[in-house]
Design an enzyme around this catalytic site. Sequence first.
Site, short mmCIF file in Angstrom:
data_model
loop_
_atom_site.label_atom_id
_atom_site.label_comp_id
_atom_site.label_asym_id
_atom_site.label_seq_id
_atom_site.Cartn_x
_atom_site.Cartn_y
_atom_site.Cartn_z
N ASP A 120 0.87 -1.17 0.00
CA ASP A 120 0.00 0.00 0.00
C ASP A 120 0.91 1.22 0.00
O ASP A 120 2.12 1.08 -0.10
CB ASP A 120 -0.96 -0.01 1.20
CG ASP A 120 -0.21 0.04 2.54
OD1 ASP A 120 1.02 0.19 2.54
OD2 ASP A 120 -0.88 -0.08 3.58
N SER A 332 -6.05 -12.26 4.37
CA SER A 332 -5.41 -11.45 3.33
C SER A 332 -5.15 -10.04 3.88
O SER A 332 -5.59 -9.71 4.98
CB SER A 332 -6.31 -11.38 2.10
OG SER A 332 -7.53 -10.77 2.45
N TYR A 333 -4.50 -9.23 3.09
CA TYR A 333 -4.09 -7.90 3.54
C TYR A 333 -5.31 -7.09 3.98
O TYR A 333 -6.26 -6.93 3.23
CB TYR A 333 -3.33 -7.18 2.42
CG TYR A 333 -2.64 -5.95 2.92
CD1 TYR A 333 -1.72 -6.05 3.96
CD2 TYR A 333 -2.91 -4.69 2.40
CE1 TYR A 333 -1.10 -4.93 4.47
CE2 TYR A 333 -2.28 -3.56 2.90
CZ TYR A 333 -1.38 -3.70 3.94
OH TYR A 333 -0.76 -2.58 4.44
N PRO A 334 -5.29 -6.57 5.21
CA PRO A 334 -6.51 -5.95 5.74
C PRO A 334 -6.73 -4.49 5.35
O PRO A 334 -7.69 -3.90 5.78
CB PRO A 334 -6.33 -6.08 7.26
CG PRO A 334 -4.86 -6.05 7.45
CD PRO A 334 -4.25 -6.68 6.24
#
Length: 762
Positions: A120, A332-334
């Site tokens: 991100d 998974s990526y939060p």
Amino acid sequence: TEIYFLLCVAEKNDAAKGIAEIMSNGRSRRREGYSVYNKIYEYEYHLFGQNVTVSMTSVSGHLLSLEFKAPFQKWHSCNPVLLFDAEVEKYCPEKFIPIKRTLEREVRQCQALVIWTDCDREGENIGFEIIDVCKAVKPNVQVFRARFSEITPNSIRRACETLTEPDINVSDAVDVRQELDLRIGASFTRFQTLRLQKIFPESLSDQLISYGSCQFPTLGFVVERFKAIQAFVPETFFKIKVVHEPNEEESVEFSWKRHRLFSHTACLVLYQMCMEDPMAKVISVTSKPKSKWRPLPLDTVELEKLASRKLRISAKETMKIAEKLYTQGFISYPRTETNMFPQNLNLTMLVEQQTQDNEWGNFAQRILESGGPLPRNGNKSDQAHPPIHPTKYTNSLQGNEKRLYEFIVRHFLACCSKDAQGQEVTVEIEIAEERFSASGLTIIARNYLEVYPYDKWYNKVIPLYTADTTFQPTAIEMVEGQTSPPQLLTEADLISLMEKHGIGTDATHAEHIETIKSRMYVGLTADQRFLPGELGMGLVEGYNSMGYEMSKPDLRAELEADLKLVSEGRKDKASVLSYHVAKYKAVFIESVRKAKKLDEALSNYLGPAQEITEQEQGEMEIPLPVRKCPQCNRDMVLKKKKDSTRMFLSCMGYPACKAAVWFPDTVLEVSRDESICPTCHPYPVHMLKLKFKRGSLPPMMPLEFVGCIGGCDETLREVLNLKYIRGGASATSNKPPTAKRPRTCGICHEPGHTRVTCPQGR
Ligand SMILES: *[C@@H]1O[C@H](CO)[C@@H](O)[C@H](O)[C@H]1NC(C)=O
Ligand SMILES: *[C@@H]1O[C@H](CO)[C@@H](O)[C@H](O)[C@H]1NC(C)=O
Ligand SMILES: *[C@@H]1O[C@H](CO)[C@@H](O)[C@H](O)[C@H]1NC(C)=O
Ligand SMILES: *[C@@H]1O[C@H](CO)[C@@H](O)[C@H](O)[C@H]1NC(C)=O
């Protein structure tokens, strides 16, 4: 060049450990780095068509911090307005030096560096911090970026096979945000803290009164709701209620089609008409299917809101736990804005993993046996991460970690199953031409509700009615009620408002909420709703009364939108930065000018304001710029020499820039005129109002006049003894030379001679 040794760097030690475990099939060797928290995992891996030795290590989030350069760091070092232009630099804080040293040591042996930070914006920026540190000791190291959304074998393998370049634009967006947050936060925080501590010494003597461009709009939402409640005046309304109890067991209440009336007389007239002929006629009985929709795939904002509402876990705690579950490979990526599953995600496999659970395993099995997962999809995608979903089964978690994991799994299974189905019956009746209705619900298939206890749906039985029949209601009543005020905001409400108005990102909502809590601007009621404190109320009212939208979301929302454009490469870093610095600086100057309004608003809560002296007031004021400094391009302003009436034009960059224009003793008064010199270019130069001592000017000249010191006025140049460089007033000080103090010799410490001529030096 051939690559034999590869340095990999993840964002956290847990992530490094998990990725190493997967890449090495559990056969990595652990070594120590300089930081006890960040280990090095070493293993062989097949990459670039050859065998390479990998050293996988980590940072602990951001490795570098942004700070003002030394002269501007201290609170009283300068007028806070200077912080909009003061020089800033990135540096490595003390606590991260060991991590930096590990990277420097490890990269020396490596031919390539792979960035494994979270995918991100912040992760990309941390990646560039790592790259900068590594390239400083090994300029020719090759750099790659691994892109992944979960720490699972498939996802890590795919990331290794598709290494890319890091994205500087995404990182730039973070640089812009960091710099703006620093400048805006520090200037406003110093200004309001220093001022308000002086004005309310009893209540605020030691209190830091922080300002942040996200924090304040967030606080603004809380205050706005509170004021709406205070201003609320309840209204009395009236309605007609019809009850029917055909037998001992059954009872149904019909509601009025007019809902409610605010006029007592009007309602009474209709009620009396009903009472005169109280027979109810069934107009229609309709039955139609009704479904309750299964949830959409989970994005960050929904996760935070639902966890807050259904599990009573705060947004901050939720994200902390989610982060941990992610680094351990369970979810998974939060941090994601996506609420639709990508085509290539094998949902069948993910549902299959859950079939072993005692509680929801059977439900997962049924999804597989009845046509497989059929997710309901939303329409949002950040093009980077899938919706939050479980990636690995576990039953070994405890406490809130267990509850949150269970929630994510149940939400995922619910989303992959079917909507709940029911049949709704609606009965419409008429009494004296007034219409009423009642409905009942029969749930036919609970479907997703079986795995999702967070949603409720109940059967509601009503008696059987037939159209065109009549019945005698058990009771017809006229009842009175009052409109009720809105409620204080919950955390979920606050997150919704922040999202709607573009304050912060899904990654930062929780932090901003935490900040206004920790600054005591707001508190929580017993039922977890936000209540503004006195300081919070006063600050918001004060800034609102200045007419600036400091606690309204627009300023920040525009900034947030620009950051997105920078990250997409559609706007450049420098122009966005200078635009927003200028904008907030203008607001700042205006706020300082109107600071009395802040005092007034706060004195409603904190008691009478302390008078401050004219001198103190003067010190807090920001003089208006006369011109740009030809040396450093900052503003130059008029100042009075301490303990004297002599004026000079000073650069706001002082002490970094020492440019100054001194007015001779013959000048009695100088002030800035609103008019701008028509000749001087390219930056505007304000004219000055000057008053001279009698006899100090050539006889033809008046003693008072408005003139320009931008360089265009030949006479004034001579009179003021200004020196010029290339058409502009000299920036180097024109201070009249004072008698030089004799230098002290560095060798014998006697004045009057230098090292070269010192008798002892020979
Ligand atoms: C890499 O190592 C494996 C086993 O460790 C070996 O079988 C293979 O031949 C090696 N490949 C190369 C290109 O050296
Ligand atoms: C998805 O996973 C299931 C079971 O793990 C497997 O049978 C199926 O072939 C996979 N589908 C795709 C498209 O890879
Ligand atoms: C996405 O869905 C929401 C509601 O689910 C809808 O209001 C919105 O218009 C949709 N947006 C697009 C671009 O289709
Ligand atoms: C980054 O932004 C520039 C323009 O500012 C653009 O030319 C470039 O393609 C962008 N890079 C990426 C990777 O999107």
